[in-house]
Design an enzyme around this catalytic site. Structure first.
Site, PDB file in Angstrom:
ATOM      1  N   LYS A 171      20.430  23.290  11.712  1.00 59.36           N
ATOM      2  CA  LYS A 171      19.461  22.907  10.686  1.00 59.36           C
ATOM      3  C   LYS A 171      19.307  21.397  10.653  1.00 59.36           C
ATOM      4  CE  LYS A 171      20.749  26.736   7.650  1.00 59.36           C
ATOM      5  NZ  LYS A 171      21.342  27.103   6.346  1.00 59.36           N
TER       6      LYS A 171
ATOM      7  N   ARG B 257       0.810  -1.217   0.000  1.00 59.83           N
ATOM      8  CA  ARG B 257       0.000   0.000   0.000  1.00 59.83           C
ATOM      9  C   ARG B 257       0.840   1.263   0.000  1.00 59.83           C
ATOM     10  NH1 ARG B 257      -2.670  -0.082   5.292  1.00 59.83           N
ATOM     11  NH2 ARG B 257      -0.689  -1.043   5.808  1.00 59.83           N
TER      12      ARG B 257
ATOM     13  N   GLN C 169      11.458  27.362  13.143  1.00 56.70           N
ATOM     14  CA  GLN C 169      11.054  27.699  11.777  1.00 56.70           C
ATOM     15  C   GLN C 169      11.293  26.498  10.870  1.00 56.70           C
ATOM     16  OE1 GLN C 169      12.529  31.566  10.491  1.00 56.70           O
ATOM     17  NE2 GLN C 169      12.965  30.773   8.462  1.00 56.70           N
ATOM     18  N   ASP C 170      10.378  26.268   9.921  1.00 53.40           N
ATOM     19  CA  ASP C 170      10.572  25.281   8.855  1.00 53.40           C
ATOM     20  C   ASP C 170      10.715  26.037   7.545  1.00 53.40           C
ATOM     21  OD1 ASP C 170      10.303  23.133  10.556  1.00 53.40           O
ATOM     22  OD2 ASP C 170       8.445  22.382   9.679  1.00 53.40           O
ATOM     23  N   ASN C 171      11.665  25.615   6.720  1.00 51.52           N
ATOM     24  CA  ASN C 171      11.873  26.201   5.394  1.00 51.52           C
ATOM     25  C   ASN C 171      11.742  25.100   4.355  1.00 51.52           C
ATOM     26  OD1 ASN C 171      12.553  28.752   6.502  1.00 51.52           O
ATOM     27  ND2 ASN C 171      14.621  28.034   6.875  1.00 51.52           N
TER      28      ASN C 171
ATOM     29  N   GLU D 185      23.389  36.678   8.755  1.00 53.36           N
ATOM     30  CA  GLU D 185      23.542  35.744   7.636  1.00 53.36           C
ATOM     31  C   GLU D 185      24.904  35.916   6.951  1.00 53.36           C
ATOM     32  OE1 GLU D 185      20.807  34.642   3.852  1.00 53.36           O
ATOM     33  OE2 GLU D 185      21.261  36.773   4.126  1.00 53.36           O
TER      34      GLU D 185
ATOM     35  N   TYR E 122      13.771  21.952   5.757  1.00 56.30           N
ATOM     36  CA  TYR E 122      14.678  21.955   6.900  1.00 56.30           C
ATOM     37  C   TYR E 122      14.142  22.823   8.021  1.00 56.30           C
ATOM     38  CZ  TYR E 122      16.685  26.207   4.724  1.00 56.30           C
ATOM     39  OH  TYR E 122      16.873  27.443   4.156  1.00 56.30           O
TER      40      TYR E 122
ATOM     41  N   ASP F 195      25.329  33.900  -3.656  1.00 54.06           N
ATOM     42  CA  ASP F 195      26.272  32.792  -3.522  1.00 54.06           C
ATOM     43  C   ASP F 195      27.439  32.907  -4.511  1.00 54.06           C
ATOM     44  OD1 ASP F 195      24.742  31.752  -1.483  1.00 54.06           O
ATOM     45  OD2 ASP F 195      23.819  30.189  -2.707  1.00 54.06           O
TER      46      ASP F 195
ATOM     47  N   HIS G 223      25.915  28.335   3.520  1.00 55.37           N
ATOM     48  CA  HIS G 223      25.269  29.353   4.348  1.00 55.37           C
ATOM     49  C   HIS G 223      25.401  29.059   5.834  1.00 55.37           C
ATOM     50  CE1 HIS G 223      22.355  29.715   0.705  1.00 55.37           C
ATOM     51  NE2 HIS G 223      23.441  30.433   0.510  1.00 55.37           N
TER      52      HIS G 223
ATOM     53  N   ARG H  38      22.916  25.552  -3.457  1.00 56.50           N
ATOM     54  CA  ARG H  38      22.534  26.547  -2.450  1.00 56.50           C
ATOM     55  C   ARG H  38      23.546  26.456  -1.313  1.00 56.50           C
ATOM     56  NH1 ARG H  38      17.339  28.510  -3.582  1.00 56.50           N
ATOM     57  NH2 ARG H  38      16.133  27.192  -4.982  1.00 56.50           N
TER      58      ARG H  38
ATOM     59  N   GLU I   1       8.136   7.739  10.986  1.00 60.58           N
ATOM     60  CA  GLU I   1       8.077   8.906  11.861  1.00 60.58           C
ATOM     61  C   GLU I   1       9.171   9.856  11.404  1.00 60.58           C
ATOM     62  OE1 GLU I   1       9.127   8.614  16.218  1.00 60.58           O
ATOM     63  OE2 GLU I   1       6.928   8.565  16.308  1.00 60.58           O
TER      64      GLU I   1
END
Length: 191
Positions: free
Chosen positions: A77, A29, A52-54, A148, A137, A178, A67, A64, A34
């Site tokens: 992260k 199926r 925070q979720d991004n 930053e 993340y 970048d 950072h 990317r 989790e």
């Protein structure tokens, strides 16, 4: 959940960086696993609160990173790939660390369902290997423009071995920010 430390390209353990592999229950199926459990994560990485979720989507060849955020708003992260595949990298940018400037990388994908924990004190980046990828993340602090920072993806002092299938034309697709990031030797770093 299986937890293992990330090993640098030079063979050293990158302190605090963890690869998390969930137990997946599957049948004809589909599957169930989790993807997040605060108690299990705290047992593996120590008490951690996410704020925070991004979620990002990238096409093949997009890179990317690298950072990070400096204090007073450093970010840890927890990274996973929901669609496709990425090569995810953590670079130790703590000058007092025995693994300063060393990197470790792992392939995260929708198929392997693994997650990488990148604590504060590490720069983070990823290269999209599949035709497209979606990455989710969690972060331990909010984004701060003032804190930053970035480091050049191809800094020879770090020497990341980016997978070539992610670079179909030999060069990644970079953001304007970048593309002009400084080398590690010129970057603002953790004290």
């Amino acid at each position: 959940m299986q937890v293992e430390p990330l090993i640098s390209a030079g063979g050293a353990v990158l302190e605090g960086v963890l690869l998390l592999t969930p137990r997946v229950f599957g049948d004809d199926r589909g599957f169930f696993f989790e993807s997040w459990n605060q108690n299990a994560f705290n047992a593996a990485a120590g008490p951690t609160a996410f704020v925070q979720d991004n979620h990002s989507r990238s096409v093949q060849g997009v890179l990317r990173g690298l950072h990070y955020q400096l204090p007073p708003h450093p970010q840890g992260k927890l990274v996973r790939c929901l669609v496709g595949e990425i090569f995810d990298v953590a670079v130790d940018i703590r000058p007092s660390s025995p693994t300063f400037g060393q990197w470790g990388g792992v392939r995260l994908s929708a198929a392997n369902k693994q997650q990488l924990w990148v604590p504060a004190g590490y720069a983070h980046g990823f290269l999209t290997l599949s035709p497209e990828a979606e990455v989710l993340y969690k972060t331990t602090d909010f984004w701060s423009k003032e804190c930053e920072r970035g480091i050049r993806w191809d800094d020879p002092q770090i020497g990341i071995a980016w997978p070539q299938e992610g670079l179909p034309d030999g060069q990644p697709l970079l953001s304007a920010k970048d593309a002009v990031a400084p080398a590690l030797a010129e970057a603002d770093l953790f004290a």
